[in-house]
Enzyme design. Structure first.
Site, short mmCIF file in Angstrom:
data_model
loop_
_atom_site.label_atom_id
_atom_site.label_comp_id
_atom_site.label_asym_id
_atom_site.label_seq_id
_atom_site.Cartn_x
_atom_site.Cartn_y
_atom_site.Cartn_z
N HIS A 7 -45.60 14.41 65.83
CA HIS A 7 -45.64 15.83 66.22
C HIS A 7 -44.26 16.30 66.65
O HIS A 7 -43.82 17.40 66.27
CB HIS A 7 -46.65 16.02 67.35
CG HIS A 7 -46.57 17.37 68.00
ND1 HIS A 7 -46.89 18.55 67.36
CD2 HIS A 7 -46.16 17.73 69.26
CE1 HIS A 7 -46.71 19.57 68.17
NE2 HIS A 7 -46.26 19.10 69.34
N SER A 16 -45.35 37.42 110.35
CA SER A 16 -45.02 36.85 109.05
C SER A 16 -43.88 35.85 109.18
O SER A 16 -43.05 35.97 110.09
CB SER A 16 -44.64 37.95 108.04
OG SER A 16 -43.57 38.71 108.52
N HIS A 46 -50.18 14.45 70.16
CA HIS A 46 -48.89 14.69 70.80
C HIS A 46 -48.06 13.41 70.84
O HIS A 46 -47.74 12.87 71.90
CB HIS A 46 -49.11 15.26 72.21
CG HIS A 46 -49.69 16.63 72.21
ND1 HIS A 46 -51.04 16.87 72.32
CD2 HIS A 46 -49.09 17.85 72.08
CE1 HIS A 46 -51.27 18.17 72.29
NE2 HIS A 46 -50.11 18.78 72.14
N HIS A 95 -39.72 17.50 73.51
CA HIS A 95 -40.55 18.46 74.23
C HIS A 95 -41.90 17.89 74.67
O HIS A 95 -42.56 18.46 75.55
CB HIS A 95 -40.78 19.71 73.39
CG HIS A 95 -41.88 19.59 72.38
ND1 HIS A 95 -41.72 18.92 71.18
CD2 HIS A 95 -43.17 20.02 72.40
CE1 HIS A 95 -42.86 18.97 70.51
NE2 HIS A 95 -43.75 19.63 71.21
N ASP A 96 -42.36 16.77 74.11
CA ASP A 96 -43.63 16.15 74.52
C ASP A 96 -43.46 14.68 74.91
O ASP A 96 -44.41 13.89 74.79
CB ASP A 96 -44.68 16.27 73.42
CG ASP A 96 -45.44 17.59 73.49
OD1 ASP A 96 -45.54 18.15 74.59
OD2 ASP A 96 -45.91 18.07 72.43
N ASP A 127 -43.70 24.71 67.90
CA ASP A 127 -44.71 23.87 68.52
C ASP A 127 -46.09 24.13 67.91
O ASP A 127 -46.91 23.21 67.77
CB ASP A 127 -44.73 24.12 70.03
CG ASP A 127 -45.48 23.04 70.79
OD1 ASP A 127 -45.67 21.94 70.24
OD2 ASP A 127 -45.88 23.31 71.94
#
Length: 886
Positions: A619, A374, A615, A655-656, A767
């Site tokens: 939005h 390993s 999007h 966020h988008d 969202d």
């Protein structure tokens, strides 16, 4: 000078030299005749017989002719049989091939050598030029005949036979047979000393039950039989090895030193016994030979037997020493060959980390002959805290099926085996100290976790673990091997070899990481160029316009209403509403945000949203508005800190960012630059965060410029968590814990992890917030997102030649009501129900979700009237297609 028959001797010898195969055939035919064997009485009469032979010119001439004949015989044999080859069934069979076959193979060898490619050159370099010299031994019947009629020749034949053999296994086998033949023993055994270099001597033998009537060449089953190991100084064999004395016992069971374990193992009854040490040229004891039960009837061995063995065993000692030296040199050659092959592997494969590590592990496992191998790589080579992030494991195919099955059962009933590798305390020790660890008995070492060994059902006996270094002499991981296949611990030679392997492993890993970094740099450049070509910052005129604008109050805009109309404001009004939210929450005053910078940042964020159907900037604003409404109406401002609130608001707006109208699954399927840069886990969410950071770092856009370094660091971490939380995969991973905490009433706002989960759930709730709006607004949003999905499905069908799933398939648009019901039941409803349990002021959101579900159910009934009676509830099957949706 011509012979009596008129033939010229020189011409005959020249003919024989040109046609050695004829001589070889004649010799074989001669040896197969049913009369006395070659060198028997007839030949003895010709050469004089006895120990010396009579003198005189006639006898001398005959002796000279016999010598010439022997020379021709040796020369013919060396020509007909491959020079300096050990006995091997395949090689021996090849020697019997017709000459035409040999020529064909030679032609093939010549053809394969052209042109001289890298592979051919390496193959030529790796080809061994040293082989085992061994000649076909005369038959045992001949040796028995010599023993009866010519003792000197008999002894010489035995010495000659072992001197020509450098293969330790077949040599040991021969010695046993010859010892039994010399002293008329029924059985014999030979034990060789091992572990002298490490100071742990023991006696080991693969042949402990050989009798004089066995074939001269060992069969495959005998070669593969289990070894017998005798501790140093134990039993008669151990006593002889330790003290170097000859032991001749008429009745073994009357001697207290005799150990009857081997008799019990073989079912053989030992009576008389003659045991004698074997020494090398330096006088060191390297083995013990033992003759058992003199025939007939187990009579005691005589003094003459002792003398004969004492005369013969020194020759055996020399032969064994030579064979051991040759075996050691061949072992070193094999190891050097393996290292060269690893170098070749490094140049062949430098693009895939897993492939190159697997190749190196396979080479190491083959040469070290171990059950498992390993490699574990560190997450951060600069960090003082040892934490592994990747593990690679290879199982030897020679492990038993039972072990593998029990290992699999252990994995199914417990944490994964890779988790055990990553949490391996021995590996952590090696990574932290940089020193190799070689454990011969794992269960006796306090550093070994025996509990994990028992859980997985794989019994670890010995462990060898070494660090992996990069070119800068930094530890980048560790490599470990478990359990030699022969059951012995790893010795110093194994450790040196494994450390050499690991050097190449480090080089390969370093090259692959560099290649990956180059690929990522290219992908990053490609994405950056794409972004710059599409986006631009806002103009000064736009900034001045909003800087001087009168910002309406919250009540005028209606942005504190949970049921706010998502389509009520135009693009400019959304900017003013966003400015009002920052001011209403006190962010501008608290964090000393420059108002002009805030206007510029909002306008640039708006400009960096693409004109996709759903999007887009609207939005992003709607998600931010719902977060603002939840914070102000549900009293979450009193629970969350100001930095957390700022991170949530900024996270909602960003966020988008730069959403392309396609999801993460599409990025992975198409192998886009985004997927190459960020991987296939939360691809778009990482891109949204990095894009947000890029805007903040642009001149005149850093709204966090006046924060302290600690607050800035904390805020950026919270911002990243907020944006990544919009990945539905992460939502599904964390929502179970959230639901359990709320259900048990154990939510503690002082626990950091509880706050982080809550913020993640708030981001997801906002969202997905379109489902909580009044029916007309919610339906319009659903149709927009479905249209965007259909466009992605069209691209999957046309560009990727794939059949899109139902929610992306325009041809199945009639299924929208059913898909919406699945979406609400499996994702939305459980989340809002849990949030209402946490804060009852959010119940209007849940009520809207329930009403909208009823509307979708009515539409579903209208489209499928035949199923109206049985559609009151729908199974949560959406999670099965989450990978496509996300």
């Amino acid at each position: 000078m011509a012979a009596d028959g008129g033939l010229d001797v020189a011409a005959v010898e020249s003919f024989l030299d040109r046609h050695p195969e004829l001589v070889e055939r004649w010799l074989k035919r001669r040896n197969s005749l049913p009369k006395a064997p070659a060198g028997g009485p007839s030949e003895e009469r010709r050469v004089g017989g006895g120990w010396g032979g009579a003198g005189g010119p006639g006898a001398g001439g005959l002796q000279r002719r016999a010598s010439q004949k022997e020379l021709r015989k040796s020369f013919a044999r060396s020509k007909a049989i491959h020079v300096n080859l050990t006995y091997d069934e395949h090689v021996h069979a090849r020697a019997q091939e017709p000459l035409s076959s040999v020529r064909r193979r030679a032609l093939l060898r010549k053809a394969s050598s052209l042109p001289p490619t890298t592979a051919h050159i390496l193959s030529a370099l790796l080809e061994s030029r040293v082989s085992l010299p061994q000649y076909p031994p005369p038959a045992l019947d001949y040796k028995r005949y010599l023993k009866e009629h010519n003792e000197r020749q008999f002894f010489l034949e035995l010495v000659k036979d072992i001197s020509n053999d450098l293969d330790l296994t077949s040599l040991s086998y021969k010695i046993l047979i010859f010892v039994c033949l010399m002293v008329d023993a029924d059985r014999g055994s030979l034990f060789l000393v091992e572990g002298a270099a490490a100071g742990k001597k023991s006696l080991v033998s693969k042949f402990f039950d050989v009798h004089a009537g066995t074939p001269l060449l060992p069969c495959g089953s005998t070669e593969n039989s289990s070894e017998v190991q005798v501790p140093w100084g134990k039993g008669i064999i151990g006593y002889v090895a330790e003290h170097g004395e000859t032991v001749n016992i008429p009745d073994a069971y009357q001697d207290r030193r005799f150990n009857d374990e081997i008799d019990k193992l073989t079912g053989y009854k030992t009576k008389s016994l003659l045991c004698m040490p074997i020494r090398n040229s330096d006088g060191e004891i390297i083995g013990v030979a033992q003759a058992i039960n003199k025939t007939p009837g187990g009579a005691p061995f005589s003094d003459d037997d002792e003398k004969v063995m004492q005369m013969y065993l020194p020759f055996c000692g020399i032969a064994i020493s030579n064979a051991q030296l040759f075996a050691a040199s061949r072992k070193e050659y094999d190891r050097s060959r393996a290292l060269l092959e690893v170098v070749n592997d490094l140049f062949e494969e430098q693009t895939d980390l897993e492939k190159i590590v697997k190749k190196i592990m396979h080479r190491a496992q083959t040469l070290l002959k171990c059950e498992r191998c390993s490699v574990l790589l560190l997450e951060d080579i600069e960090s003082p805290v040892v934490k592994f992030t990747k593990s690679f494991e290879l199982l030897s195919p020679k492990c038993s099926a039972d072990t593998e099955n029990s290992f699999k059962e252990g994995v199914e009933k417990s944490p994964s085996y890779s988790d055990w590798l990553i949490n391996n305390s021995i590996a952590e020790l090696v990574a932290s100290t940089g020193l190799p660890v070689n454990i011969s008995d794992a269960y006796q070492d306090p550093r070994f976790d025996a509990e994990a060994d028992q859980i997985f059902g794989f019994h670890i006996r010995s462990v060898l673990c070494v660090p992996i270094w990069n070119s800068s002499h930094q530890i980048i991981g560790v490599a470990q091997v478990l359990n030699r296949l022969d059951g012995k611990p790893f010795d110093d030679a194994d450790q040196r070899l494994f450390e050499a392997f690991v050097i190449f492993c480090g080089l390969g890993i370093n090259n692959t990481i560099m290649y990956d970094q180059v690929k990522k740099s290219w992908a990053k450049q490609s994405v950056a160029l794409d972004v710059l070509s599409y986006h631009a910052t806002c103009s000064k005129a736009e900034v001045d316009k909003f800087k001087a604008a009168n910002i309406p109050l919250v009540s005028e805009l209606g942005i504190d209403d949970i049921h706010f109309d998502d389509f009520s404001l135009d693009v400019d009004a959304m900017i003013t509403a966003a400015l009002r939210m920052f001011m209403e929450l006190g962010m501008v005053q608290k964090f000393k945000i420059d108002y002009e910078t805030l206007c510029r940042w909002l306008l640039t964020v708006r400009k960096n949203y693409r004109m996709v159907l759903y999007h887009n900037w609207r939005h992003a604003f709607n998600v931010c508005q719902l977060m603002f409404a939840m914070l102000t109406t549900a009293g979450f401002q009193e629970i969350l800190t100001e930095i957390e609130i700022l991170a949530l608001i900024v996270g909602c707006l960003c966020h988008d960012l730069d959403h392309r109208g396609t999801n993460n699954a599409f990025q992975a399927k198409s192998g886009s630059a985004l997927a190459q840069l960020y991987g296939t886990s939360a691809t778009l969410e990482h891109h949204h965060f990095n894009h947000a950071v890029m805007i903040l770092q642009s001149e005149g856009h850093n709204i966090f410029a006046n924060l302290s370094s600690k607050d800035y660091s904390d805020l950026m971490q919270l911002l990243k968590q907020s944006i990544l939380a919009t990945d539905l995969t992460l939502y599904f991973e964390r929502r179970t814990e959230f639901f359990e905490l709320v259900g048990k009433g154990g939510y503690d706002w002082n626990v950091k992890n509880h706050r982080e989960i809550f913020r993640s759930m708030l981001m997801t709730a906002c969202d997905l917030g379109a489902v909580t709006k009044p029916w007309e607004i919610s339906r319009q949003a659903a149709e927009l997102v479905t249209s965007e999905f259909f466009e992605q499905g069209d691209r999957e069908r046309s560009e990727l030649k794939l059949i899109p799933s139902a929610i992306f398939d325009r041809n199945r648009k009639d299924e929208l009501p059913r898909l919406q019901l699945e979406w609400i039941d499996s994702i939305c409803m459980p989340l809002y129900e849990c949030l209402v349990k946490l804060n009852v002021k959010l119940k209007p959101m849940l009520d809207s979700v329930a009403k909208n579900r009823g509307k979708w159910e009515e539409l579903h009934h209208q489209r499928l009237p035949s199923q109206a009676a049985s559609s009151s509830s729908f199974p949560s099957t959406f999670t099965m297609s989450l990978k496509d949706i996300n």
